[in-house]
Design an enzyme around this catalytic site. Structure first.
Site, PDB file in Angstrom:
ATOM      1  N   GLU A 259       0.815  -1.226   0.000  1.00  0.00           N
ATOM      2  CA  GLU A 259       0.000   0.000   0.000  1.00  0.00           C
ATOM      3  C   GLU A 259       0.848   1.276   0.000  1.00  0.00           C
ATOM      4  O   GLU A 259       0.856   2.042   0.967  1.00  0.00           O
ATOM      5  CB  GLU A 259      -0.997  -0.041   1.170  1.00  0.00           C
ATOM      6  CG  GLU A 259      -1.956  -1.231   1.006  1.00  0.00           C
ATOM      7  CD  GLU A 259      -3.121  -1.281   1.991  1.00  0.00           C
ATOM      8  OE1 GLU A 259      -3.114  -0.499   2.963  1.00  0.00           O
ATOM      9  OE2 GLU A 259      -4.034  -2.094   1.779  1.00  0.00           O
ATOM     10  N   GLU A 363      -4.256  -8.919  -1.066  1.00  0.00           N
ATOM     11  CA  GLU A 363      -4.703  -8.805   0.334  1.00  0.00           C
ATOM     12  C   GLU A 363      -6.178  -8.460   0.402  1.00  0.00           C
ATOM     13  O   GLU A 363      -6.667  -7.637  -0.364  1.00  0.00           O
ATOM     14  CB  GLU A 363      -3.901  -7.727   1.071  1.00  0.00           C
ATOM     15  CG  GLU A 363      -4.157  -7.734   2.579  1.00  0.00           C
ATOM     16  CD  GLU A 363      -3.562  -6.518   3.295  1.00  0.00           C
ATOM     17  OE1 GLU A 363      -2.350  -6.271   3.153  1.00  0.00           O
ATOM     18  OE2 GLU A 363      -4.327  -5.818   3.975  1.00  0.00           O
TER      19      GLU A 363
END
Ligand code: NAG
Ligand code: NAG
Ligand code: NAG
Ligand code: NAG
Ligand code: NAG
Ligand code: NAG
Ligand code: NAG
Length: 519
Positions: A259, A363
């Site tokens: 991220e 994820e």
């Protein structure tokens, strides 16, 4: 060995079966427990755990094996159907499968060996640990083929750390793995490898570099890697791979950053490190790619993005516009947390722009910003299954869950970012609980092996409550997953364009998921 002890008197025989054409319905072996939520969990302990039926052996022609899980009755219940003349065309929903139209190949499905997962597994007795790892990786389990491994700490650690917390150590002379690797990650990864019947594809992701390498001298918050530390940071990846290799663990891939957008905005409250796509392209093209290649890790596939699909296709476009980065990037990782903001068509656009790179869902979890753990939530099974089907139908090559295992509170997590997981451990009684989400994963991971090819599937359903995806497996069988989110019963007729011996007719209950396998 999964089925060490089965007391069938304790098992509720599911009342549902599809009466028209289904024969040989067999009870599943889930030991049910109810917590007052929308569905139940399956309880495992040191001597008992339920298993997942295999479809790997020969199947009689003209028959299909159907594995079903339903909200109120079953988990991986098997029954057989025959291809037959449809009884009542006018009332059925038709599903058409056509293997002449093919799409992407599957890489696999899996979950993450976080510190939190290892800490929870370690709390169980040795035989319960073995049943837990077999549930995920064994041939009687759901046969995960992918494992994600954080490079040093994530929020699912008990404190923030890196492998070199010595300010200014740019030569990484004090780089070392931690107790978390040696006690909570490496032993369980190696154990899973011995349990699995196939190689497990591992990929690694960093959450943050050492604080001293960053603009804000912190593991979390608004900050990025200082440009003078790009090369030490590339060497840090190499050291990580070298140390894990000493423990006989080799990696198939990495993501350049978990991220990367988290650290680009103020308010990131756990381990993060901000990158613009331009900076990530520079790092991958000038530092990470060449350094891995020079140090003998050129076969480790590099994924970029590893962030929400809101960044598709713009992030891949920017990174791959850099000719050096372009040489090294094999694929793109996507997370699911902002999926309500952008349609899945951005995945198809990304595939169309870069057809020679893969897309992997790297994820997902339920629970952030809501009740972290719900024991027995059917809605959370549906959210997984729906997202997996949507991704697979838009060129995604696999789907990797977040923590393999968490505790009853959804942790540990030093930043108190507690969430749910498909397996929840209760160490006070040496039990673990398989949430409905575990079965969502299994309906895909066990029955759609690596190198299966997606094939065309069309559903005639004006109510838009039926979802499905179809695959041609390497063994020649077809594997079709159907999710029924409807609250009412529905008859389905499955037509395969390649068959002349009729259709499969299913009448199954509301709120159910099915994997249908036939030759
Ligand atoms: C483990 O589970 C089985 C099946 O539910 C049960 O019969 C057995 O008593 C349990 N063992 C322990 C130690 O709780
Ligand atoms: C078959 O169709 C008729 C009307 O054409 C309908 O009344 C009947 O309920 C249908 N049967 C099934 C099993 O769907
Ligand atoms: C490495 O660690 C030792 C203490 O273990 C410390 O004395 C030394 O200064 C460190 N080296 C660097 C370059 O930070
Ligand atoms: C875990 O075990 C303890 C002790 O029996 C019990 O109080 C608790 O409710 C259990 N938790 C779950 C989620 O079953
Ligand atoms: C979906 O659920 C409906 C009832 O809601 C049922 O009639 C239908 O058969 C189910 N579909 C499958 C494939 O199980
Ligand atoms: C299956 O796909 C092929 C190739 O697109 C097409 O020619 C054929 O008509 C399709 N068959 C059916 C039954 O849809
Ligand atoms: C499952 O059981 C609950 C509680 O009895 C009920 O509200 C719900 O409608 C049932 N679901 C289905 C699909 O039958």
């Amino acid at each position: 060995m999964m089925k060490l002890f089965v007391d069938y008197s304790l098992i509720i025989i599911p009342a549902i079966f599809c009466s028209l054409t289904i024969s040989d319905a067999s009870a599943d072996d889930c030991f049910r427990r109810y917590y007052g939520e929308s569905s139940f969990v399956c309880v495992c302990n040191a001597t008992y755990c339920d298993s997942a039926p295999s479809v790997d052996g020969p199947l009689p022609t003209g028959q299909a094996i159907v594995i079903s899980s339903t909200q109120n009755d079953s988990r991986f219940q098997t029954h057989y159907l025959h291809f037959d003349i449809p009884s009542n065309e006018s009332t059925v929903f038709q599903i058409t499968v056509n293997a002449s139209k093919t799409y992407q190949a599957i890489i696999g499905f899996g979950g993450a060996f976080t510190d939190a997962a290892g800490i929870n597994i370690a709390k169980l007795s040795f035989p319960a640990q073995e049943l837990l790892l077999s549930s995920y990786f064994g041939t009687l389990g759901i046969e995960y083929g992918i494992g994600r491994v954080p490079i040093a700490g994530s929020d699912f650690s008990t404190y923030p750390y890196s492998y070199d917390d010595f300010p200014g150590d740019t030569t990484l002379s004090n780089f070392s793995l931690t107790e978390e690797d040696l006690v909570f990650k490496i032993p369980f990864i190696n154990w899973a490898k011995t349990i699995s019947s196939k190689p497990i594809k591992l990929f690694s992701s960093p959450w943050s570099g050492p604080a001293w390498m960053k603009s804000n001298n912190d593991f979390s918050g608004f900050g990025h890697l200082l440009p003078e530390n790009y090369q030490p940071w590339a060497e840090y990846f190499v050291k990580f791979f070298e140390e894990y290799r000493k423990h006989d663990i080799n990696f198939w891939a990495l993501t350049a950053q978990n991220e990367p957008n988290n650290g680009r905005v103020p308010g990131c409250s756990w381990n993060c490190m901000g990158w613009s796509p331009e900076d990530q392209a520079l790092f991958v093209g000038q530092n990470l790619g060449p350094t891995l290649a020079n140090k003998g890790f050129g076969d480790v596939n590099i994924m970029v993005v590893d962030d929400q699909r809101t960044f598709m296709p713009s992030w891949p476009e920017t990174v791959l516009a850099d000719p050096e980065a372009n040489k090294y990037v094999s694929g793109f990782g996507v997370h699911w947390y902002a999926n309500n903001l952008v349609p899945p068509s951005v995945l198809t656009s990304t595939h169309e722009a870069f057809p020679d790179r893969f897309i992997l869902a790297t994820e997902a979890c339920n629970g952030p910003y809501e009740e972290p753990v719900i024991m027995g939530s059917w809605e959370r099974l549906e959210s997984y299954a729906h997202d997996i089907i949507e991704d697979l139908n838009h060129w995604v090559a696999g789907w990797v869950d977040w923590n393999l295992v968490l505790d009853e509170g959804g942790g540990p997590n030093w930043a108190e970012n507690y969430v749910d997981a498909p397996i929840i451990v209760n160490n006070t009684v040496d039990e673990f609980y398989k949430q409905p989400m575990f079965y969502a994963m299994g309906h895909f991971s066990k029955y759609i092996p690596e190198d299966s090819i997606r094939i065309e599937l069309e559903i005639s359903d004006s109510t838009r409550s039926l979802f499905g995806t179809a695959f041609l497996r390497p063994d020649g069988k077809r594997s079709i997953v159907i999710l029924n989110r409807s609250d009412e019963e529905r008859m389905i007729s499955l037509v395969d364009a390649d068959r002349v011996d009729g259709t499969l007719t299913l009448i199954c209950p509301a709120r159910s998921i099915h994997t249908i396998v036939y030759v």
